[in-house]
Design a protein around this motif. Sequence first.
Motif, PDB file in Angstrom:
ATOM      1  N   TYR C  53       0.902  -1.227   0.063  1.00 42.62           N
ATOM      2  CA  TYR C  53       0.012   0.266   0.045  1.00 42.62           C
ATOM      3  C   TYR C  53       0.858   1.303  -0.046  1.00 42.62           C
ATOM      4  O   TYR C  53       0.589   2.252  -0.767  1.00 42.62           O
ATOM      5  N   TRP C  54       1.990   1.305   0.769  1.00 45.69           N
ATOM      6  CA  TRP C  54       2.695   2.441   0.815  1.00 45.69           C
ATOM      7  C   TRP C  54       3.423   2.825  -0.673  1.00 45.69           C
ATOM      8  O   TRP C  54       3.682   3.692  -0.687  1.00 45.69           O
ATOM      9  N   ARG C  57       0.632   4.445  -2.420  1.00 44.39           N
ATOM     10  CA  ARG C  57       0.268   5.795  -1.825  1.00 44.39           C
ATOM     11  C   ARG C  57       1.383   6.719  -2.197  1.00 44.39           C
ATOM     12  O   ARG C  57       1.302   7.773  -2.527  1.00 44.39           O
ATOM     13  N   THR C  58       2.767   6.283  -2.189  1.00 43.92           N
ATOM     14  CA  THR C  58       3.919   7.222  -2.303  1.00 43.92           C
ATOM     15  C   THR C  58       3.935   7.421  -3.803  1.00 43.92           C
ATOM     16  O   THR C  58       4.157   8.471  -4.324  1.00 43.92           O
ATOM     17  N   SER C  61       2.115  10.446  -5.067  1.00 40.97           N
ATOM     18  CA  SER C  61       2.443  11.446  -4.148  1.00 40.97           C
ATOM     19  C   SER C  61       3.416  12.650  -5.097  1.00 40.97           C
ATOM     20  O   SER C  61       3.873  11.866  -6.098  1.00 40.97           O
ATOM     21  N   LEU C  74      -2.775   9.021   2.941  1.00 42.45           N
ATOM     22  CA  LEU C  74      -3.402   9.223   1.474  1.00 42.45           C
ATOM     23  C   LEU C  74      -1.963   9.694   0.808  1.00 42.45           C
ATOM     24  O   LEU C  74      -1.299  10.217   1.421  1.00 42.45           O
ATOM     25  N   PRO C  75      -2.149   9.564  -0.559  1.00 42.98           N
ATOM     26  CA  PRO C  75      -1.220  10.338  -1.088  1.00 42.98           C
ATOM     27  C   PRO C  75      -1.219  11.843  -1.079  1.00 42.98           C
ATOM     28  O   PRO C  75      -2.248  12.319  -0.733  1.00 42.98           O
TER      29      PRO C  75
END
Lengths: 454, 314, 318
Positions: C53-54, C57-58, C61, C74-75
């Motif tokens: 997930y990370w 999410r990243t 971003s 969240l992003p």
Amino acid sequence: MKKTTRALALLAAMPLLALTACSGGGGGDADAAAAGSITYWLWDSNQQPAYQQCATDFEAANPGASIKIEQYGYDDYFQTLTTSLVGGNAPDVITNHPSFFPQLASTGQLLALDDVVESEGINFDDYQAGIPELWVGEDGDRYGMPKDWDTVATIYNAAYLTEGGLTPESLVNLDWNPEDGGTWEDTIAHLSIDKNGVRGDEAGYDPQNVEVYGLGLKSKSGIGAFGQTQWSMYALSAGWEYSDKNPFGTEFNYADDEYIDTIAWWRSLIEKGYMPSYQAASSGVGIKDAFGAGSYALVTDGSWNARSYYGFEGIDAGIAPLPTGPTGERVGVLNGLADSVLASSENPELSKKWVGYMSTEACQNVVADAAVVFPALNSSSERAREAFTAAGIDVSVYFDAVAAGSVELAPIANHWVDVLAIMEPAVESVLIFEAEPESLKEAATDVNKLFAND
Amino acid sequence: MTAPAIDRRPARSSARTPTKKNLFGLKRREAIAAWLFVAPALVGFIAFYLWPAISGLYYSFTDFDLLTAPEFIGVANYTRLLSDPLFWNALGTTSWYVLINIGLQTVLALGIAVLMQRLTQSMVVRGVVMLPYLIANVIAALVWFYMFDFQFGIINEIIAGIGLDRVAFFGESEWAIPTVAFINVWRHMGYTALLIFAGLQAIPKDVYEAGAIDGGSELRMFRSITLPLLRPVLAMVLVVTVTGSFQIFDTIAVTTQGGPVNATRVINYYIFDMAFNRFDFGYGSAMALALFVLLAVFTFVQLRLTRANKSDLG
Amino acid sequence: MTTIINAPAVTAPQELDRAPRPRRRTTPKFTLGRAMAWVALGAVMLITLIPFYWMLRTSFSTSTSLGSDPGSLLPVDFTFGAYERVLGLATPAEALAEGGSGASINFWVYLRNSLIVATVTTIGQVLFCSMAAYAFARLQWRGRDLVFSAFIAALMVPPIFTTIPNFVTIRELGLLNTYAGIILPTLLMTPFAIFFLRQFFLGISREVEEAAIIDGAGTLRRFFQVILPLGSAPIVTLAILTYITSWNEYFWPQLVGREEEVRVLTVALGVFRSQTPQGGPDWAGLMAATLIAALPILVMFIFLGRRVINSIGYSGVK
């Protein structure tokens, strides 16, 4: 050292092998038009757009020519180059560093470029004094076409100065010494603030919980042997020299007291809570981002990075001179990069033409207009200064330092890769308090062994 | 497809009641066929295992830089090795890594396997657990490199959030190896758990039922039934994972590159660096051979200690 | 190593999964112990999934904004920018503005290379090792045990020891930066594959093969018509394991295959990692790149999930 010599011999013969391995390569057809495809490496991503523009212009002027630009981070750059040389996929043209080129040149990795000077009609009097000479090997041949110059200065966070009751002018006449750090350390201390808002020069300052460090720290990047943006300004202004002679020194002075005392004082800033720990500084966030996040009040950094300190939202940056040292002088390293052609290139004609193009006015002006570095050509350098000014960045501190002659050349020596391999871990272990500064004397002995058998 | 029926008889020539002459001809033909079947693998073995083993042994006694012919220098590489602090440091860091990696991984994998066995046969659970194994070491390393970052990493955010000091996981000598070990535990624990899980499945259910009737608690059944019956599988898993663990390279190559100072300069990285960055293929080979010998001794001792060849199931 | 050679004959765990399992007599009661066990298993799954997930999410971003809110679930400052620059759809100037370097990942080329390398390696290794395993398990010939012992001994050799001479070999053959150079060392055999398959082939019923002999089938026909079909379960298992291993391999291809034309995804990622911009790592770009590099094998997993999972268990019980 024998091993090294052997490695050098190997490097020397590598291009031959590369040629035989790549059958049907471009070959050395002297009167072939400058066509084909070459790869060019650089490490500063901030300069890439400018050189991309140069490449586009060059391709337009030379139909059939194609330049592929690849960028590798500085800390990986020369190792990646070695791996590529061994692995048979080295680029044609590289951005080169004065400290690294002798080893490459003396092992036959680089092509001599004297004919480029001639064919491009270059007069080195038009270039930044001292820079073109950097790129002449021990054999008298030229192995790099100068493209830019740089030196080091202090960069400050203006808001922190104001909060501390200081002005940019108060940074101009600071002095430094290895005993108590002088007014330079006083300023750094004053600008350091802990989590409770206590300043570094006030009672009750908590060095373990610091909000703003007076001075930033840049990890790696030649931190042991070169210290260009880290400690060179202190050691050099204490009268220390890298080696017995420059270029091509054969005895390095890492055992000198001036050097060891400088490192010891510099490290003491970490204990005092004026500079971040090396462990923190070497984590994922670089010195510039930390400055941008408001973690540092002052940093010492090179002119090539100046622009990026101005790019942070809500941060008002400025440039100030380096402190003077025990000798009463301020001394920054004067350095410059050049482009070199690797001997393994299958298209030396095009490579040379590209190198020549980058060091002459058309490309130098493109680089100047990008306002990231100072081109080596004087007229373009002035143009860059104007471009910086137009972008709201006053870079006169760098120009003044060079004009005043308060600069010294970067160390140019053989075996630089091996020098780094010894000095980097040695200084790193001092900085993380696993070894004492005195231990550097041992490393110094190892460094000088490298040159003993030459 | 159906699983093959099991036949434990040893391989033997299979013609029925052959005459002598016939037998000879068949045997001959079978031998020729066999050699043909083995030929590709044999070529691969000779070219990429046997020959390199011999030349590697030879290189270890030479000064070899890849281009000029190797020059015989006797045992110089080995005497150098004995007095090279970085070699011993590399062995130390590697062992420390293997210890943390295998210790943590085996315990966690065993725990996960037992949990799965007692709770669920779900393919989804098993799929999730083995997911990290599918992605490359390089990927796992980079993700965790970011998550462990001093300033930007979520883990340090949490640490700072609960009021503790941030930890430079990759920048602190004492943290670097455990951090790298953790990343590889994360990648391999699910895979190892599935290996153990398969072993657990092979334990007959009635053994547990008998245990339950005797009033054994879960913990006691685990100790007195599961562990002993699982020993051969565990031993096999250990041999495989320990051998694999010594190969640690990828994670370090994309994160610490041996640092801080020499804290993560594990043996594979040191040999790689010596050979491919510093052109000292002779010394690199000597270190590789030394590693080989050490591993062989280690495996031998390990097999002896775990008595892998004796299953209590009989 | 004697243990492994004398490993017990094989059971087929697939059977364990397929065969109707004796149901528990009663549905398990809710107990505190079971609840805690579920919590533990849930925690394991969470730790397993969070990094994925990370990455996601990243990767969505903006790199330069990540520092402002590192803990955001969240992003941060949502953007497709990272994917655009990683896939080379952004100009270097745009990439730079978002905290990237000018570097991109030539995804389709590297994907093609990874596919070629993993597929050829898998097909070759599985075919040649099946053949050899057959000869070791089912045929009588002089020298068999000697050759087999030699192969098994190779299991003990740490790969780094053969890497240096193998690099020399590949270099002298002029095969640096070619598919052949990357593939050859594992194309023809690995000791594990042969050992693994031999164990299974030993267990295949002799009657079937003898029937084929009476029908006059030669060795080749017996191998293709009897052994391969009957041994398909372990063969598929081996193929899947080989594919995953080959796909994820980094050490060897980064030595002999750094050149763009043959660069596989893992090597590309290592290169991308070293293309750090001046300011510090471009985390969003890096995470987008890792996700892109992981995607093909994850897609394969979605389609072959059960098969892959069974394979892992299968490989263990031997």
